[in-house]
Motif scaffolding. Sequence first.
Motif, PDB file in Angstrom:
ATOM      1  N   ALA A 119      -5.519   0.303   5.407  1.00 52.58           N
ATOM      2  CA  ALA A 119      -4.952  -0.469   4.293  1.00 52.58           C
ATOM      3  C   ALA A 119      -3.423  -0.513   4.386  1.00 52.58           C
ATOM      4  O   ALA A 119      -2.802  -1.550   4.104  1.00 52.58           O
ATOM      5  N   VAL A 120      -2.815   0.584   4.802  1.00 55.54           N
ATOM      6  CA  VAL A 120      -1.345   0.612   4.948  1.00 55.54           C
ATOM      7  C   VAL A 120      -0.915  -0.368   6.039  1.00 55.54           C
ATOM      8  O   VAL A 120       0.033  -1.141   5.868  1.00 55.54           O
ATOM      9  N   VAL A 195       4.147   5.461  -0.663  1.00 54.68           N
ATOM     10  CA  VAL A 195       3.026   4.547  -0.915  1.00 54.68           C
ATOM     11  C   VAL A 195       2.147   5.157  -1.999  1.00 54.68           C
ATOM     12  O   VAL A 195       1.727   6.311  -1.887  1.00 54.68           O
ATOM     13  N   LEU A 196       1.893   4.388  -3.055  1.00 56.40           N
ATOM     14  CA  LEU A 196       0.960   4.845  -4.098  1.00 56.40           C
ATOM     15  C   LEU A 196      -0.406   4.271  -3.760  1.00 56.40           C
ATOM     16  O   LEU A 196      -0.536   3.067  -3.513  1.00 56.40           O
ATOM     17  N   MET A 197      -1.405   5.160  -3.689  1.00 56.70           N
ATOM     18  CA  MET A 197      -2.768   4.746  -3.338  1.00 56.70           C
ATOM     19  C   MET A 197      -3.664   4.875  -4.565  1.00 56.70           C
ATOM     20  O   MET A 197      -3.521   5.806  -5.353  1.00 56.70           O
ATOM     21  N   ASN A 198      -4.609   3.958  -4.646  1.00 58.04           N
ATOM     22  CA  ASN A 198      -5.626   3.988  -5.683  1.00 58.04           C
ATOM     23  C   ASN A 198      -6.945   4.090  -4.936  1.00 58.04           C
ATOM     24  O   ASN A 198      -7.474   3.073  -4.508  1.00 58.04           O
ATOM     25  N   ILE A 206       6.621   1.795  -2.497  1.00 62.03           N
ATOM     26  CA  ILE A 206       7.782   2.012  -3.369  1.00 62.03           C
ATOM     27  C   ILE A 206       8.991   2.424  -2.524  1.00 62.03           C
ATOM     28  O   ILE A 206       8.878   2.554  -1.307  1.00 62.03           O
ATOM     29  N   ASP A 207      10.104   2.653  -3.187  1.00 61.92           N
ATOM     30  CA  ASP A 207      11.308   3.180  -2.544  1.00 61.92           C
ATOM     31  C   ASP A 207      11.796   2.273  -1.405  1.00 61.92           C
ATOM     32  O   ASP A 207      11.786   2.649  -0.232  1.00 61.92           O
ATOM     33  N   PHE A 208      12.243   1.105  -1.782  1.00 58.30           N
ATOM     34  CA  PHE A 208      12.680   0.095  -0.798  1.00 58.30           C
ATOM     35  C   PHE A 208      14.154   0.237  -0.423  1.00 58.30           C
ATOM     36  O   PHE A 208      14.747  -0.695   0.129  1.00 58.30           O
TER      37      PHE A 208
END
Length: 312
Positions: A119-120, A195-198, A206-208
């Motif tokens: 997915a990443v 990366v926030l995963m669900n 995040i954190d660009f």
Amino acid sequence: MSVYTTVDNDTLAQWLERYALGELVELKGIAAGITNTNYFVTTTHGRYVLTIFEVLKLDELPYYLELMSHLARHGVACPAPIADHTDNFASLLAGKPACLVTCLPGSDVEAPNAAQCRAVGEMQAQLHLAGATFPRKMHNPRGPRWWSQTAATVYPYMNEADAASLRAEVHFQDSHRFDHLPTGVVHADLFKDNVLMNGDTIAGFIDFYYACNDVLLYDVAIAVNDWARRPDGEIDGELARTLLAGYQSIRPFEAEEQRGWPVMLRAAALRFWTSRLLDLYQPQEGELTYTKDPKVFQRLVEAHRVRSDFWL
Ligand SMILES: Nc1ncnc2c1ncn2[C@@H]1O[C@H](COP(=O)(O)OP(=O)(O)O)[C@@H](O)[C@H]1O
Ligand SMILES: N[C@@H](CCOP(=O)(O)O)C(=O)O
């Protein structure tokens, strides 16, 4: 705890008047994170994340916030910044630049599975495609010139063998050019904690704040070096292969990228080996970071030098 700048409810409620977000309901500090102050902010309209920037200046923010807005608009999973009544994404709060972005569900993972790596890879390729229409440009502040100069400042602190290994890698990278590879917008720090995963789905990158224009393959190498790295420091071939397959299901590598991949894995590891050495030996006074182990990336560079299978 990463709440360096405290904001009280009254100050925030007043600042929120510049937005069409209703009334403040709750303000809660976020413990995770290193560089900035983050709060969860709940208003009568929903839940947001407030970031107060501890290092970046107000005039440096438009590139990053407009990029996130652009990517979110194109369906890339990332927070969308909220514009205020003056149509700006950021303004001063408690004397520091601050912004609000949409709050995403999910959390970062320490030991990703293959589905999460895939997915990443897929989402990173979507980011690279969506970035093609982003009009602003930013050079990479941590490119080859930076790591050469930074390495020169840390050699004196290192033992002879480690310094020789670093010198050899800088020299090796100097003799390779990537100018002919596809470039575009890259995240440039797509580690697991960004990366926030669900479950197996990406809630958001995040954190660009290292995002810039650079070689796309470099971004993929950064992600593989972290997402597929096992706790013992070696790369898990299955995770690496799956991330790469996910990426290439959206944007297949060109022949030149396939050829450049082994060297790029080393370049991506060298960048973080160098930055971690700098943080270790020359911490900036007042800089709000904690030191991460440079050896992890030294070992990775040295392992990449001798491997024969690069998971493509
Ligand atoms: N848009 C968001 N939605 C939900 N949680 C977020 C969001 N942005 C940040 N967070 C939370 O805040 C934490 C710190 O964010 P991060 O960007 O890593 O901070 P820093 O810039 O200080 O390193 C993340 O680990 C995550 O838990
Ligand atoms: N993900 C990086 C930390 C961010 O980069 P830095 O240059 O600010 O240290 C790491 O794990 O080293």
